[in-house]
Enzyme design. Structure first.
Site: not given
Length: 337
Positions: A19, A102, A203-204
């Site tokens: 990130m 990205c 993701g999540d």
């Protein structure tokens, strides 16, 4: 060559996602210290890496020669990507990851990141060039596709596997979703079914419940955690313990002294970036610790506006004391959100 984690791991793989501006070297070292099968560097632009000779700090940022660390490269030119891969391999990299996920406009506008999913022929040429340039394990991180009309992750991942890629990570959204809505973990199952190599779901994933759901719906060999670590760098250790059937009932609690941990993280950032830049860069990390602690707004403001490290370190114990009771286990043994 094998990936850093064992091929006969008896539980799902748990990795830290790259990130930008978040998973810098101090953060990765902290997460790795708690426990992670793999941590991935912030995205490195291949062209810039070749044009600008990295200094000491920039080289350190890549985490070269660190065990269980992958360096993520981004680009659009197969030859440039291959040469950048060779360069970091010669400097001691252990794993190279190719960024095809990205969604940022400044990245996709240059036909890099998830924009490569719109030009699969180019993407596969680039993957092939990198895989043939080095003897290191090469992995790829991608999304489900560019948009709902082009969900081509399974086809691209199959081509990547044929080129020699050792693992694929799939974020359960399209590029056009950015981070809106919810990650579709079930859609990742199509990639899992198409490959013989490990696939990680991304993701999540913010706690043990979401980790279990992501694994169950995707059938993936593991998970890659991103934004869920903000303010709780010990999360991956908790997930590893919770997903390991051999450690049932032996979970990992939130550290007893979060203020001291945050202070050590803060000082590591100051050492890495220098006092002036470090003071500014560290504010977002401190903000996430305070979000989880429920720090009073006035005290939070004083810390984020502080002009000296001494002032910040004096205020942290009071600001983060509430975090000692955050993220404790519920009666079922799962982690609270």
């Amino acid at each position: 060559m094998s990936l850093p984690f064992s091929d006969d791991l008896k539980r799902p793989v748990v990795a830290l996602a790259p990130m930008a501006g978040i998973t810098d070297l101090p953060m990765r070292d902290l997460v790795a210290g708690f426990g992670a099968d793999l941590v991935v560097s912030e995205m490195v632009a291949s062209g810039e890496l070749l044009c600008n000779r990295p200094g000491t700090r920039e080289k350190a940022e890549l985490g070269l020669e660190r065990a269980a660390t992958s360096v993520q490269l981004a680009g659009r030119d197969p030859q440039v990507m291959a040469e950048a891969a060779r360069q970091i391999a010669d400097q001691g990299a252990r794993v190279i990851d190719i960024n095809m996920g990205c969604p940022a406009k400044k990245v996709t506008g240059g036909l890099s990141g998830s924009a490569l999913m719109r030009v699969p022929d180019l993407a596969l040429r680039m993957i092939d060039a990198v895989a043939n340039a080095v003897d290191l394990p090469v992995t790829v991180k991608m999304r489900l596709g560019w948009d709902d009309d082009s969900l081509n992750a399974a086809d691209l991942a199959r081509g990547a596997q044929n080129a020699g890629v050792r693992m694929v990570v799939v974020h359960g959204r399209t590029r056009c979703q950015f981070y809106k809505g919810s990650a579709d973990w079930a859609a990742i199952a199509r990639v899992v079914d198409a490959l013989d190599i490990p696939v990680l779901a991304n993701g999540d994933i913010i706690d043990l419940a979401s980790a279990r759901d992501a694994l169950a719906l995707s059938g993936a060999a593991g998970i890659m955690v991103g934004r869920g670590i903000q303010g709780q760098p010990w999360l991956l250790a908790q997930l590893i313990a919770g997903l390991d059937e051999n450690r049932e009932g032996q979970g990992v609690d939130t550290p007893a002294d979060v203020p001291a941990l945050a202070a050590a993280h803060y000082e590591a950032m100051l050492d890495f970036y220098g006092p002036d830049l470090g003071l500014r860069v560290a504010r977002k990390q401190l903000g996430w610790y305070m979000d989880r602690a429920g720090t009073a707004p006035d005290l939070r403001g004083r810390i984020l506006r502080a002009r000296t490290a001494i002032e910040v370190l004096d205020l942290l114990p009071e600001a983060l004391d509430a975090s000692r009771t955050a993220n404790t286990k519920d009666q079922d043994g799962d982690l609270a959100a």
